[in-house]
Scaffold this motif. Structure first.
Motif, mmCIF file in Angstrom:
data_model
loop_
_atom_site.group_PDB
_atom_site.id
_atom_site.type_symbol
_atom_site.label_atom_id
_atom_site.label_comp_id
_atom_site.label_asym_id
_atom_site.label_seq_id
_atom_site.Cartn_x
_atom_site.Cartn_y
_atom_site.Cartn_z
ATOM 1 N N THR A 1 -4.277 3.489 98.275
ATOM 2 C CA THR A 1 -4.144 4.054 99.624
ATOM 3 C C THR A 1 -5.507 4.485 100.152
ATOM 4 N N THR A 2 -6.315 5.109 99.300
ATOM 5 C CA THR A 2 -7.673 5.489 99.721
ATOM 6 C C THR A 2 -8.534 4.253 99.969
ATOM 7 N N LEU B 1 1.589 13.741 107.572
ATOM 8 C CA LEU B 1 2.034 13.881 106.192
ATOM 9 C C LEU B 1 3.548 13.706 106.092
ATOM 10 N N VAL B 2 4.276 14.300 107.036
ATOM 11 C CA VAL B 2 5.743 14.181 107.050
ATOM 12 C C VAL B 2 6.150 12.737 107.304
ATOM 13 N N TYR B 3 5.478 12.064 108.239
ATOM 14 C CA TYR B 3 5.793 10.667 108.522
ATOM 15 C C TYR B 3 5.569 9.788 107.291
ATOM 16 N N MET B 4 4.464 10.011 106.592
ATOM 17 C CA MET B 4 4.186 9.225 105.397
ATOM 18 C C MET B 4 5.219 9.497 104.305
ATOM 19 N N PHE C 1 6.735 3.447 95.999
ATOM 20 C CA PHE C 1 5.466 4.032 96.463
ATOM 21 C C PHE C 1 4.803 3.168 97.533
ATOM 22 N N MET C 2 5.553 2.225 98.083
ATOM 23 C CA MET C 2 4.962 1.281 99.031
ATOM 24 C C MET C 2 4.732 1.936 100.384
ATOM 25 N N CYS C 3 3.489 1.976 100.809
ATOM 26 C CA CYS C 3 3.162 2.472 102.153
ATOM 27 C C CYS C 3 1.892 1.828 102.683
ATOM 28 N N GLN C 4 1.187 1.076 101.831
ATOM 29 C CA GLN C 4 -0.128 0.562 102.204
ATOM 30 C C GLN C 4 -0.085 -0.307 103.455
ATOM 31 N N HIS C 5 0.965 -1.131 103.607
ATOM 32 C CA HIS C 5 1.032 -2.034 104.748
ATOM 33 C C HIS C 5 1.275 -1.299 106.063
ATOM 34 N N SER C 6 1.728 -0.039 105.997
ATOM 35 C CA SER C 6 2.006 0.726 107.214
ATOM 36 C C SER C 6 0.983 1.829 107.471
ATOM 37 N N LEU C 7 -0.038 1.922 106.649
ATOM 38 C CA LEU C 7 -1.027 2.995 106.810
ATOM 39 C C LEU C 7 -1.732 2.986 108.166
ATOM 40 N N PRO C 8 -2.120 1.823 108.719
ATOM 41 C CA PRO C 8 -2.789 1.864 110.029
ATOM 42 C C PRO C 8 -1.954 2.558 111.103
ATOM 43 N N SER C 9 -0.636 2.316 111.096
ATOM 44 C CA SER C 9 0.223 2.942 112.096
ATOM 45 C C SER C 9 0.400 4.430 111.847
ATOM 46 N N MET D 1 -1.913 15.481 98.555
ATOM 47 C CA MET D 1 -0.823 16.446 98.583
ATOM 48 C C MET D 1 0.526 15.741 98.789
ATOM 49 N N ASN D 2 0.519 14.735 99.637
ATOM 50 C CA ASN D 2 1.731 13.968 99.897
ATOM 51 C C ASN D 2 2.243 13.298 98.628
ATOM 52 N N TYR D 3 1.338 12.685 97.875
ATOM 53 C CA TYR D 3 1.735 11.999 96.645
ATOM 54 C C TYR D 3 2.255 12.982 95.599
ATOM 55 N N VAL D 4 1.670 14.163 95.523
ATOM 56 C CA VAL D 4 2.159 15.172 94.581
ATOM 57 C C VAL D 4 3.580 15.596 94.941
ATOM 58 N N LEU D 5 3.823 15.808 96.232
ATOM 59 C CA LEU D 5 5.169 16.179 96.689
ATOM 60 C C LEU D 5 6.176 15.063 96.406
ATOM 61 N N ILE D 6 5.778 13.832 96.636
ATOM 62 C CA ILE D 6 6.685 12.700 96.406
ATOM 63 C C ILE D 6 6.992 12.560 94.919
#
Length: 495
Positions: free
Chosen positions: A60-61, A18-21, A283-291, A308-313
């Motif tokens: 993302t889902t 979660l922190v990394y994302m 909000f870009m993270c989709q291309h790095s989700l596998p890693s 939870m991550n998206y709410v915090l962001i």
């Protein structure tokens, strides 16, 4: 590199993931968001930010479901290979034609029976890191794969252009602001590129000198392989959070002391185009989700943690932007928000002023080589032929050169960071964040049903499993594309 399946590496807990994302998403886009908020109005900005955050969560889902489906394909092939090896050992004396016929019939009949026997949920465990390029090659046809690489390459070019402009721009603002005034940017002064910096040198000359130095120092990394170390990531993350915390606290203190200068409007449609692009980019993270997702040790409540991550962001972006637009006047906000604190009346401590002013220089400079190498490798993958190798000149000179030159030329022509972020997010970002995930999840669902039967259940399937959501995401992406294009055309016609 996109298109490769690699080891998952060291596992970590869901909360570390979660922190990394969080760290991945909250990057350069957050620094350009306050000005975009002020231009579009706080009510419109808040509404669009929440909606785009929700849409990013949906896709993302989608990507996580596609990752699980791609893993199921890999697991199934391994099971097939092991079974074929066992069958070969047990029937080595059989006639070859009969063996081929038996293997064909087994491949046709076994999937559903095997899935029922072993349990479909085990197949859909995310254990292999399957990058988006690999998922595209599994679920898309040849045209779709090429379009995917075109989209990701365009986005990475935009990313590099933003980074190549942000570092020299920050250096120019810090060292040239106010001419001989060492206190930095003055609140009521609007600088032009033709204004003097040092002696006969204009501000634009200083910017281009810094750009040349930046290119000479970091450009050579494009010609070699470079990896981001764990300690470098920790250091840049620590610097980022110290800088964000200082800016939010200073803005709140100024507002609390009645020194806030900002009176943002409720809505201003003229600023929506750039705001849209900035929000998509942020909000870009989709291309790095596998890693990010694959090494998570326990994925039982993965969707809940991502939510939870998206709410915090969302909360963080809102806090940063609202404190900014009420602390500073909209016309005085700079493209790079950190530069607004390079003023003596805002920050009296010189060390803090220079730390915030030069903050983008340190953090962006560490990311530039990583993104450049990623782009170079995507070019190689796009033109790669099975079994073929590139000549040394093409591999070591041509690909790095076509990676490095375009973003540097764009940065040479403009340092308008808000527009660069807006255009990158609005076009290439829309493709990566909306279009590609929607097609991936749609095709992976069809493929899984054909391969494993309707009874197979993807344990990481998106909560937005109805086909309506795929259509809605594609409709939204198409609408955004039309809106941004029309807005640009109208803006140009007015000029």
């Amino acid at each position: 590199m996109a298109g490769e399946i690699t080891d998952t590496g060291e596992l970590y807990s869901p909360y570390v993931g979660l922190v990394y994302m969080f760290n991945l998403i909250v990057g350069t886009g957050a620094l350009t968001m306050p000005k975009a908020f002020a231009s579009a109005g706080w009510l419109v900005s808040l509404g669009l930010l929440v909606f785009l955050g929700f849409m990013s969560f949906v896709t993302t889902t989608f990507v996580m479901e596609a990752m699980a489906a791609a893993n199921a394909q890999l697991h199934w092939k391994r099971m097939e290979n092991r079974q074929e090896e066992d069958d070969d050992d047990s029937s080595s004396a059989s006639d070859s034609d009969a063996l081929m016929q038996d293997s064909y019939e087994r491949a046709e009949k076994r999937p559903i029976l095997s899935v029922q026997r072993r349990g479909s949920q085990n197949l859909f465990e995310i254990t292999d890191r399957v990058e988006m390029g690999q998922m595209a090659s599994v679920f898309f046809n040849k045209v779709g794969v090429n379009l995917f690489y075109f989209c990701i390459i365009t986005y990475l070019y935009g990313d590099l252009a933003i980074y190549a402009a942000a570092v020299p721009f920050s250096l120019m603002q810090v060292t040239c602001a106010g001419g001989n005034d060492s206190c930095g940017v003055e609140a009521d002064v609007k600088y032009n590129d033709t204004d003097q910096c040092w002696g006969p040198l204009r501000r634009v000359d200083a910017y281009r000198i810094y750009l040349a130095v930046f290119t000479l120092l970091l450009g050579p990394f494009t010609f070699f392989d470079v990896q981001k170390t764990k300690y470098l990531q920790i250091l840049t993350s620590l610097m980022r959070w110290i800088a964000f915390a200082i800016m939010i606290v200073l803005a709140l203190v100024r507002i609390g002391h009645g020194q806030g200068e900002g009176h943002p409007p409720l809505a201003s449609l003229s600023g929506v185009r750039n705001l849209f692009g900035v929000c998509v980019y942020s909000f870009m993270c989709q291309h790095s989700l596998p890693s990010l997702v694959t090494p998570v040790s326990c994925k039982r409540h993965l969707t809940r943690l991502v939510l939870m991550n998206y709410v915090l962001i969302l909360a963080f972006y809102s806090l940063l932007s609202f404190t900014a637009i009420f602390c500073f006047r909209g016309d005085s906000l700079l493209d790079m928000y950190t530069l607004n604190f390079a003023r003596c009346d805002v920050v009296s401590v010189a060390a803090v002023r220079y730390f915030l002013g030069l903050f983008p220089v340190f953090t962006i400079s560490t990311n530039f080589p990583i993104i450049a190498v990623t782009l170079r490798n995507n070019w190689k993958t796009l033109f790669h032929r099975e079994g073929g190798t590139y000549p040394w000149v093409v591999d070591r000179v041509v690909f790095p050169t076509i990676t490095l030159l375009p973003p540097v030329l764009v940065a040479f022509c403009t340092h308008d960071l808000e527009s660069l972020v807006g255009i990158t997010g609005a076009y290439a970002g829309t493709g990566i964040q909306y279009v590609i995930p929607a097609f991936l999840v749609h095709l992976c669902r069809k493929d899984s049903q054909l391969a494993f039967g309707p009874e197979a259940v993807n344990k990481h399937r998106s909560p937005f499993r109805h086909t309506f959501w795929v259509g809605f995401v594609l409709f939204w992406a198409f609408s955004c594309f039309l809106f941004v294009t029309a807005n640009i055309v109208l803006s140009e016609s007015k000029v």
